[in-house]
Scaffold this active site. Structure first.
Site, PDB file in Angstrom:
ATOM      1  N   THR A   1       0.818  -1.204   0.000  1.00  0.00           N
ATOM      2  CA  THR A   1       0.000   0.000   0.000  1.00  0.00           C
ATOM      3  C   THR A   1       0.857   1.262   0.000  1.00  0.00           C
ATOM      4  OG1 THR A   1      -1.536   1.253   1.383  1.00  0.00           O
ATOM      5  CG2 THR A   1      -0.091  -0.262   2.525  1.00  0.00           C
ATOM      6  N   ASP A   2       0.262   2.356  -0.473  1.00  0.00           N
ATOM      7  CA  ASP A   2       0.958   3.644  -0.398  1.00  0.00           C
ATOM      8  C   ASP A   2       1.021   4.181   1.034  1.00  0.00           C
ATOM      9  OD1 ASP A   2      -1.719   4.356  -0.076  1.00  0.00           O
ATOM     10  OD2 ASP A   2      -1.747   5.835  -1.691  1.00  0.00           O
ATOM     11  N   GLU A   3       0.204   3.593   1.943  1.00  0.00           N
ATOM     12  CA  GLU A   3       0.150   4.136   3.310  1.00  0.00           C
ATOM     13  C   GLU A   3       1.466   3.960   4.057  1.00  0.00           C
ATOM     14  OE1 GLU A   3      -3.317   3.513   5.606  1.00  0.00           O
ATOM     15  OE2 GLU A   3      -4.640   3.619   3.881  1.00  0.00           O
TER      16      GLU A   3
ATOM     17  N   TYR B   1      -2.134  -0.413  10.944  1.00  0.00           N
ATOM     18  CA  TYR B   1      -2.232  -1.091   9.652  1.00  0.00           C
ATOM     19  C   TYR B   1      -0.998  -0.816   8.792  1.00  0.00           C
ATOM     20  CZ  TYR B   1      -3.383  -1.614   4.701  1.00  0.00           C
ATOM     21  OH  TYR B   1      -3.335  -1.917   3.360  1.00  0.00           O
TER      22      TYR B   1
ATOM     23  N   LYS C   1       1.971  -3.339   7.378  1.00  0.00           N
ATOM     24  CA  LYS C   1       2.288  -3.532   5.954  1.00  0.00           C
ATOM     25  C   LYS C   1       3.751  -3.153   5.688  1.00  0.00           C
ATOM     26  CE  LYS C   1      -0.086  -4.560   2.948  1.00  0.00           C
ATOM     27  NZ  LYS C   1      -0.476  -5.891   2.368  1.00  0.00           N
TER      28      LYS C   1
HETATM   29  P1  NAD Z   1      -9.812  -7.296   1.878  1.00  0.00           P
HETATM   30  O1  NAD Z   1      -9.819  -6.970   3.331  1.00  0.00           O
HETATM   31  O2  NAD Z   1     -11.010  -7.009   1.059  1.00  0.00           O
HETATM   32  O3  NAD Z   1      -9.482  -8.847   1.667  1.00  0.00           O
HETATM   33  C1  NAD Z   1      -8.444  -9.487   2.361  1.00  0.00           C
HETATM   34  C2  NAD Z   1      -8.583 -10.994   2.108  1.00  0.00           C
HETATM   35  O4  NAD Z   1      -7.513 -11.663   2.780  1.00  0.00           O
HETATM   36  C3  NAD Z   1      -9.896 -11.579   2.661  1.00  0.00           C
HETATM   37  O5  NAD Z   1     -10.487 -12.413   1.697  1.00  0.00           O
HETATM   38  C4  NAD Z   1      -9.450 -12.375   3.882  1.00  0.00           C
HETATM   39  O6  NAD Z   1     -10.277 -13.501   4.142  1.00  0.00           O
HETATM   40  C5  NAD Z   1      -8.047 -12.782   3.473  1.00  0.00           C
HETATM   41  N1  NAD Z   1      -7.172 -13.049   4.624  1.00  0.00           N
HETATM   42  C6  NAD Z   1      -6.974 -12.262   5.713  1.00  0.00           C
HETATM   43  N2  NAD Z   1      -6.105 -12.834   6.545  1.00  0.00           N
HETATM   44  C7  NAD Z   1      -5.716 -14.004   5.971  1.00  0.00           C
HETATM   45  C8  NAD Z   1      -4.816 -15.034   6.336  1.00  0.00           C
HETATM   46  N3  NAD Z   1      -4.118 -14.960   7.480  1.00  0.00           N
HETATM   47  N4  NAD Z   1      -4.656 -16.077   5.503  1.00  0.00           N
HETATM   48  C9  NAD Z   1      -5.350 -16.148   4.344  1.00  0.00           C
HETATM   49  N5  NAD Z   1      -6.239 -15.208   3.954  1.00  0.00           N
HETATM   50  C10 NAD Z   1      -6.406 -14.145   4.757  1.00  0.00           C
HETATM   51  O7  NAD Z   1      -8.524  -6.572   1.297  1.00  0.00           O
HETATM   52  P2  NAD Z   1      -8.291  -5.818  -0.094  1.00  0.00           P
HETATM   53  O8  NAD Z   1      -8.778  -4.433   0.026  1.00  0.00           O
HETATM   54  O9  NAD Z   1      -8.731  -6.679  -1.185  1.00  0.00           O
HETATM   55  O10 NAD Z   1      -6.687  -5.742  -0.086  1.00  0.00           O
HETATM   56  C11 NAD Z   1      -5.903  -6.802  -0.631  1.00  0.00           C
HETATM   57  C12 NAD Z   1      -4.430  -6.437  -0.485  1.00  0.00           C
HETATM   58  O11 NAD Z   1      -4.179  -5.216  -1.184  1.00  0.00           O
HETATM   59  C13 NAD Z   1      -3.983  -6.190   0.952  1.00  0.00           C
HETATM   60  O12 NAD Z   1      -2.679  -6.701   1.098  1.00  0.00           O
HETATM   61  C14 NAD Z   1      -3.973  -4.679   1.096  1.00  0.00           C
HETATM   62  O13 NAD Z   1      -3.038  -4.264   2.058  1.00  0.00           O
HETATM   63  C15 NAD Z   1      -3.575  -4.264  -0.307  1.00  0.00           C
HETATM   64  N6  NAD Z   1      -4.048  -2.936  -0.737  1.00  0.00           N
HETATM   65  C16 NAD Z   1      -5.375  -2.599  -0.632  1.00  0.00           C
HETATM   66  C17 NAD Z   1      -5.800  -1.357  -1.104  1.00  0.00           C
HETATM   67  C18 NAD Z   1      -7.249  -0.937  -1.028  1.00  0.00           C
HETATM   68  O14 NAD Z   1      -7.547   0.230  -1.287  1.00  0.00           O
HETATM   69  N7  NAD Z   1      -8.171  -1.812  -0.705  1.00  0.00           N
HETATM   70  C19 NAD Z   1      -4.884  -0.474  -1.666  1.00  0.00           C
HETATM   71  C20 NAD Z   1      -3.545  -0.845  -1.747  1.00  0.00           C
HETATM   72  C21 NAD Z   1      -3.127  -2.094  -1.291  1.00  0.00           C
HETATM   73  O1  DAU Z   2      -4.147   3.914   0.424  1.00  0.00           O
HETATM   74  C1  DAU Z   2      -4.380   2.539   0.302  1.00  0.00           C
HETATM   75  C2  DAU Z   2      -5.231   2.070   1.446  1.00  0.00           C
HETATM   76  O2  DAU Z   2      -6.542   2.550   1.191  1.00  0.00           O
HETATM   77  C3  DAU Z   2      -5.238   0.559   1.632  1.00  0.00           C
HETATM   78  O3  DAU Z   2      -3.945   0.130   1.948  1.00  0.00           O
HETATM   79  C4  DAU Z   2      -6.214   0.163   2.742  1.00  0.00           C
HETATM   80  O4  DAU Z   2      -6.278  -1.240   2.865  1.00  0.00           O
HETATM   81  C5  DAU Z   2      -7.575   0.705   2.380  1.00  0.00           C
HETATM   82  O5  DAU Z   2      -8.486   0.422   3.423  1.00  0.00           O
HETATM   83  C6  DAU Z   2      -7.504   2.214   2.147  1.00  0.00           C
HETATM   84  O6  DAU Z   2      -7.233   2.904   3.391  1.00  0.00           O
HETATM   85  P1  DAU Z   2      -7.982   4.261   3.784  1.00  0.00           P
HETATM   86  O7  DAU Z   2      -7.944   4.408   5.244  1.00  0.00           O
HETATM   87  O8  DAU Z   2      -7.497   5.397   2.959  1.00  0.00           O
HETATM   88  O9  DAU Z   2      -9.477   3.876   3.243  1.00  0.00           O
HETATM   89  P2  DAU Z   2     -10.916   4.130   3.871  1.00  0.00           P
HETATM   90  O10 DAU Z   2     -11.905   3.782   2.817  1.00  0.00           O
HETATM   91  O11 DAU Z   2     -11.072   3.505   5.209  1.00  0.00           O
HETATM   92  O12 DAU Z   2     -10.927   5.706   4.077  1.00  0.00           O
HETATM   93  C7  DAU Z   2     -10.725   6.576   2.973  1.00  0.00           C
HETATM   94  C8  DAU Z   2     -10.718   7.982   3.520  1.00  0.00           C
HETATM   95  O13 DAU Z   2     -12.042   8.288   3.984  1.00  0.00           O
HETATM   96  C9  DAU Z   2      -9.820   8.172   4.728  1.00  0.00           C
HETATM   97  O14 DAU Z   2      -9.242   9.472   4.684  1.00  0.00           O
HETATM   98  C10 DAU Z   2     -10.743   8.062   5.921  1.00  0.00           C
HETATM   99  C11 DAU Z   2     -12.057   8.605   5.384  1.00  0.00           C
HETATM  100  N1  DAU Z   2     -13.264   7.999   5.939  1.00  0.00           N
HETATM  101  C12 DAU Z   2     -13.362   6.653   5.998  1.00  0.00           C
HETATM  102  C13 DAU Z   2     -14.492   6.049   6.524  1.00  0.00           C
HETATM  103  C14 DAU Z   2     -14.590   4.545   6.628  1.00  0.00           C
HETATM  104  C15 DAU Z   2     -14.315   8.815   6.343  1.00  0.00           C
HETATM  105  O15 DAU Z   2     -14.232  10.055   6.255  1.00  0.00           O
HETATM  106  N2  DAU Z   2     -15.425   8.221   6.847  1.00  0.00           N
HETATM  107  C16 DAU Z   2     -15.558   6.875   6.983  1.00  0.00           C
HETATM  108  O16 DAU Z   2     -16.596   6.404   7.506  1.00  0.00           O
END
Ligand code: NAD
Ligand code: DAU
Length: 351
Positions: free
Chosen positions: A132-134, A158, A162
Site C-alpha cells: 500500500t501507499d500508506e 495497519y 504492511k
Molecule cells: P480485503 O480486506 O477485502 O481482503 C483481504 C482478504 O484476505 C480476505 O479475503 C481475507 O479472508 C483474506 N485473509 C486475511 N487474513 C488471511 C490469512 N491470514 N490467511 C489467508 N487469507 C487471509 O482486502 P483488499 O482491500 O482486497 O486488499 C488486498 C491487499 O491489497 C492487501 O494486502 C492490502 O493491504 C492491499 N491494498 C489494498 C488497497 C485498497 O484500497 N483496498 C490499496 C492498496 C493495497
Molecule cells: O491507500 C491505500 C489504502 O486505502 C489501503 O492500503 C487500505 O487497505 C484501504 O483500506 C484504504 O485505506 P484508507 O484508510 O485510505 O481507506 P478508507 O476507505 O477507510 O478511508 C478513505 C478515507 O475516507 C480516509 O481518509 C478516511 C475517510 N473515511 C473513511 C471512513 C470509513 C471517512 O471520512 N469516513 C468513513 O466512515
C-alpha cells in the site's frame, strides 16, 4: 499455475476473476475467509476448473507447503491481509498476526520450497507482494507524490504492519535471492469492496437513509484507482517486473473525501432519485492519527512497464455505484450481524 492468497477479498477476487477471463493459467486461491473474505465474491468462477479454492491461513506452514508441492506454482501473488485502518486502531493484534507474522511464515515456506527447484525454475519464479501507499506516511498539500524511493513513515497500526511485511519481502530478496516483486498501490474502489471502506459505506448508508460519516473536516486527500486497473498493474508487474524492485501504482485521481462522498450522492440522485443524499453528509470525530494526503507518482509503472490507468474517477464511480445497485443480494449477504457490530462500535455517535 499461480497461487493467489486473499483471493476471496475485494482486490483478490477481482484479480482472480480477471485472471481467469484474460489468462490461460489456472489459479489456486488460498484464503482464510475472515470477515472480509467472501465466496460470493467468486460466484462468477463457479464451475471453472481452472480455479481451485482452498480455505486456509497463509501462516499455516504445512498447508502452504503441501499446496506448493502439489501445484508447483510459477508465482505467488500475496494479497491476504488485514486491511481496514479503523479496525487496526481499535485492535492492532490481528494486523500483526497476519500482515507481519503470517506473511513472514508464508515467505519462509515459499523460500524453503523455492530452494528445492532446479535453477531454471528458481530464476523464473516470482513472489509478488501487494502492498500500500500508506507505508510512506502523510503528505502536505503541496508535497510531491510518493515515489519508490520515498522513505517509509507508517502512521497507523495497519500501515506499520504492511511496512514490516514489505521490509521482510525486501530482506528475503536481498538475503536469499528470492525473486520478489512489491507493489505499493493507492486507494482502490470498485465492485465487491466490503462496506466498511469509505466508498461502499457511503453507497449503502445513502441508500439506507443513514448518515454519511465524513471524518474531521473531510479535506483529507486520497488517490483513487479503479480496482480493475490495479489488477492490470499487478499482471504487468508479474510479467515484466524486475526481481527485487518495487512499483508504485496510483490512479492520478487525488480527491478530498468530502468530494468523493458528494460525487456518490450526485450519481445516486440520478440513478435512484427521490432523496436529497447530500443532506445525509455528517461530519464526525476524526480518525486518530488520520493521514492528511496520499498521492502516488506512478512514473516507473508507465515508463518501464507501459501501464496507465484506464478508468477515470468519473467513469469508475458510476460503474461502482451501478454494481452496488445491481447486487443487492451480495450486499445483504455481507451486511450480516458481525457487520452491524462493527458499524455500531465505530459510528456509535451517529448510529
Ligand atoms: P480485503 O480486506 O477485502 O481482503 C483481504 C482478504 O484476505 C480476505 O479475503 C481475507 O479472508 C483474506 N485473509 C486475511 N487474513 C488471511 C490469512 N491470514 N490467511 C489467508 N487469507 C487471509 O482486502 P483488499 O482491500 O482486497 O486488499 C488486498 C491487499 O491489497 C492487501 O494486502 C492490502 O493491504 C492491499 N491494498 C489494498 C488497497 C485498497 O484500497 N483496498 C490499496 C492498496 C493495497
Ligand atoms: O491507500 C491505500 C489504502 O486505502 C489501503 O492500503 C487500505 O487497505 C484501504 O483500506 C484504504 O485505506 P484508507 O484508510 O485510505 O481507506 P478508507 O476507505 O477507510 O478511508 C478513505 C478515507 O475516507 C480516509 O481518509 C478516511 C475517510 N473515511 C473513511 C471512513 C470509513 C471517512 O471520512 N469516513 C468513513 O466512515
Amino acid at each position: 499455475m499461480i497461487l493467489v492468497t486473499g483471493g476471496a477479498g475485494f482486490i483478490g477476487a477481482n484479480f482472480v476473476l480477471d485472471w481467469l477471463a484474460l489468462e490461460s493459467e489456472p489459479v489456486v486461491n488460498l484464503d482464510a475467509l475472515t470477515y472480509a473474505g467472501n465466496l460470493g465474491n467468486l460466484a462468477a468462477a463457479a464451475g471453472n476448473t481452472r480455479h481451485v479454492f482452498v480455505r486456509g491461513d497463509i501462516g499455516d506452514r504445512a498447508l502452504v507447503a503441501s499446496l506448493l508441492a502439489q501445484h508447483r506454482p510459477r508465482a505467488v501473488v500475496n494479497l491476504a491481509a488485514e486491511t481496514h485502518v479503523d479496525r487496526s486502531i481499535v485492535g492492532p493484534v490481528p494486523f500483526i498476526e497476519t500482515n507481519v507474522v503470517a506473511t513472514c511464515s508464508l515467505l519462509e515456506t515459499v523460500k524453503a520450497w523455492w530452494t528445492t527447484l532446479a535453477m531454471a525454475g528458481r530464476s523464473t519464479f516470482r513472489f509478488l507482494h501487494v502492498s500500500t501507499d500508506e507505508v510512506y506516511g502523510s503528505l502536505d498539500a503541496t508535497a510531491p507524490p510518493f515515489t519508490e524511493t520515498t522513505a517509509y513513515e507508517p502512521n497507523s497500526p495497519y500501515s506499520a504492519s504492511k511496512a514490516a511485511s514489505d521490509h521482510f519481502v525486501r530482506a528475503y530478496h536481498h538475503t536469499y535471492g528470492l525473486p520478489t516483486l512489491t507493489t505499493n498501490c493507492s486507494n482502490n474502489y470498485g465492485p465487491r469492496q466490503f462496506p466498511e471502506k469509505l466508498i461502499p459505506l457511503t453507497i449503502v448508508n445513502a441508500l439506507g437513509g443513514k448518515p454519511l460519516p465524513v471524518y474531521g473536516d473531510g479535506h483529507n486527500v486520497r488517490d483513487w484507482l479503479y480496482v480493475a486497473d490495479h489488477c492490470a498493474a499487478i499482471r504487468k508487474v508479474l510479467a515484466q517486473g524486475t526481481p527485487g524492485a518495487t512499483y508504485n501504482i496510483g490512479g492520478n485521481a487525488e480527491m478530498k473525501n468530502v468530494d468523493v462522498v458528494r460525487s456518490i450522492c450526485t450519481v445516486l440522485s440520478e440513478r435512484r432519485p427521490g432523496r436529497d443524499y447530500l443532506q445525509q453528509i455528517t461530519f464526525v470525530r476524526d480518525r486518530p492519527g488520520h493521514d492528511r494526503r496520499y498521492a502516488i507518482d506512478a512514473t516507473r509503472m508507465r515508463s518501464e512497464l507501459g501501464w496507465t490507468p484506464g478508468e477515470s474517477f468519473a467513469s469508475g464511480i458510476r460503474r461502482t455505484v451501478s454494481w452496488y445497485l445491481d447486487n443487492e443480494d451480495w450486499l445483504a449477504a455481507v451486511m450480516s450481524g458481525a457487520y452491524h457490530d462493527w458499524v455500531s462500535l465505530q459510528y456509535a455517535a451517529i448510529a
